[in-house]
Motif scaffolding. Structure first.
Motif, short mmCIF file in Angstrom:
data_model
loop_
_atom_site.label_atom_id
_atom_site.label_comp_id
_atom_site.label_asym_id
_atom_site.label_seq_id
_atom_site.Cartn_x
_atom_site.Cartn_y
_atom_site.Cartn_z
N VAL A 14 0.83 -1.21 0.00
CA VAL A 14 0.00 0.00 0.00
C VAL A 14 0.86 1.26 0.00
CG1 VAL A 14 -1.86 1.24 1.18
CG2 VAL A 14 -1.76 -1.26 1.30
N ILE A 15 0.49 2.19 -0.85
CA ILE A 15 1.18 3.48 -0.94
C ILE A 15 0.16 4.58 -0.73
CG2 ILE A 15 2.48 5.03 -2.45
CD1 ILE A 15 3.25 2.45 -4.06
N LYS A 16 0.50 5.53 0.15
CA LYS A 16 -0.34 6.72 0.33
C LYS A 16 0.14 7.77 -0.66
CE LYS A 16 -1.80 10.21 3.59
NZ LYS A 16 -1.77 10.72 4.95
N LEU A 17 -0.76 8.20 -1.54
CA LEU A 17 -0.42 9.18 -2.55
C LEU A 17 -0.63 10.58 -1.97
CD1 LEU A 17 -2.23 7.40 -5.52
CD2 LEU A 17 0.22 7.39 -5.01
N THR A 18 0.45 11.35 -1.89
CA THR A 18 0.33 12.69 -1.32
C THR A 18 0.47 13.77 -2.36
OG1 THR A 18 2.67 12.65 -0.72
CG2 THR A 18 1.10 11.99 0.98
N VAL A 19 1.38 13.59 -3.31
CA VAL A 19 1.57 14.57 -4.38
C VAL A 19 1.61 13.80 -5.69
CG1 VAL A 19 3.09 16.32 -5.35
CG2 VAL A 19 2.91 16.09 -2.88
N THR A 20 0.71 14.17 -6.60
CA THR A 20 0.68 13.52 -7.91
C THR A 20 0.59 14.60 -8.98
OG1 THR A 20 -1.72 13.34 -8.11
CG2 THR A 20 -0.61 11.57 -6.92
N ASN A 21 0.75 14.20 -10.21
CA ASN A 21 0.62 15.15 -11.31
C ASN A 21 -0.84 15.33 -11.73
OD1 ASN A 21 0.48 12.52 -12.39
ND2 ASN A 21 1.04 13.26 -14.41
N LYS A 22 -1.75 14.64 -11.07
CA LYS A 22 -3.18 14.75 -11.38
C LYS A 22 -3.95 14.99 -10.08
CE LYS A 22 -3.11 11.72 -15.41
NZ LYS A 22 -3.29 12.70 -16.45
N ASN A 23 -4.54 16.16 -9.96
CA ASN A 23 -5.37 16.44 -8.79
C ASN A 23 -6.58 15.52 -8.80
OD1 ASN A 23 -3.69 18.51 -7.97
ND2 ASN A 23 -4.83 20.06 -9.10
N LYS A 31 -13.92 7.67 -12.09
CA LYS A 31 -14.51 7.19 -13.35
C LYS A 31 -13.42 6.92 -14.38
CE LYS A 31 -17.91 8.58 -16.85
NZ LYS A 31 -17.27 9.05 -18.05
N GLU A 32 -12.47 7.83 -14.47
CA GLU A 32 -11.35 7.68 -15.40
C GLU A 32 -10.54 6.41 -15.10
OE1 GLU A 32 -8.24 10.91 -17.06
OE2 GLU A 32 -8.14 10.62 -14.89
N LEU A 33 -10.23 6.18 -13.83
CA LEU A 33 -9.49 4.98 -13.44
C LEU A 33 -10.27 3.71 -13.77
CD1 LEU A 33 -8.09 6.29 -10.05
CD2 LEU A 33 -6.69 5.59 -12.02
N ASN A 34 -11.57 3.74 -13.52
CA ASN A 34 -12.42 2.59 -13.86
C ASN A 34 -12.40 2.32 -15.36
OD1 ASN A 34 -13.22 1.99 -11.21
ND2 ASN A 34 -14.88 3.46 -11.30
N GLU A 35 -12.42 3.38 -16.16
CA GLU A 35 -12.39 3.23 -17.61
C GLU A 35 -11.07 2.63 -18.09
OE1 GLU A 35 -13.45 7.12 -19.05
OE2 GLU A 35 -15.59 6.77 -18.68
N TYR A 36 -9.99 2.85 -17.34
CA TYR A 36 -8.70 2.23 -17.65
C TYR A 36 -8.62 0.79 -17.15
CZ TYR A 36 -6.17 6.23 -19.56
OH TYR A 36 -5.74 7.25 -20.38
N SER A 66 -15.47 15.18 -4.32
CA SER A 66 -15.62 16.35 -5.18
C SER A 66 -15.92 15.89 -6.60
CB SER A 66 -14.34 17.18 -5.16
OG SER A 66 -13.30 16.47 -5.83
N LYS A 67 -16.34 16.82 -7.42
CA LYS A 67 -16.58 16.50 -8.84
C LYS A 67 -15.30 15.99 -9.49
CE LYS A 67 -20.91 17.64 -9.20
NZ LYS A 67 -21.90 16.60 -9.31
N LEU A 68 -14.16 16.59 -9.14
CA LEU A 68 -12.89 16.15 -9.71
C LEU A 68 -12.54 14.74 -9.24
CD1 LEU A 68 -10.42 16.63 -11.44
CD2 LEU A 68 -9.37 17.84 -9.51
N GLN A 69 -12.76 14.43 -7.97
CA GLN A 69 -12.51 13.07 -7.48
C GLN A 69 -13.42 12.07 -8.19
OE1 GLN A 69 -13.11 14.02 -3.31
NE2 GLN A 69 -10.94 13.65 -2.89
#
Length: 79
Positions: free
Chosen positions: A21-30, A64-69, A56-59
């Motif tokens: 498990v990795i906790k994501l703190t800073v990514t290139n995609k909000n 949805k984007e991850l599911n589509e991948y 949020s709407k962005l989350q």
């Protein structure tokens, strides 16, 4: 229970089940979920929220984007 406590609880559960498990703190995609859990041939993205917390709407878009991948996602509320 705070979101941080919920994250810690979920990390502990996943690691006990053999996930890396990795906790994501800073990514290139909000909006990317808080945690990524990995097993051979399996990847799970987890957004941790309190019982009353809302995505949020962005989350929602990123999930949805991850599911589509083809990735599995979950919203975990510490229950």
């Amino acid at each position: 229970m705070t979101e941080s406590q919920i994250q810690s609880k979920r990390i502990e559960q996943l690691e006990e089940d053999g996930w890396y498990v990795i906790k994501l703190t800073v990514t290139n995609k909000n909006g990317i979920p808080d945690l990524i859990a990995i097993k051979p041939d399996k990847v799970l993205f987890i957004e941790c929220k309190t019982k009353t917390g809302k995505t949020s709407k962005l989350q929602e878009y990123r999930i949805k984007e991850l599911n589509e991948y083809g990735f599995t996602t979950e919203i975990y509320r510490g229950e």
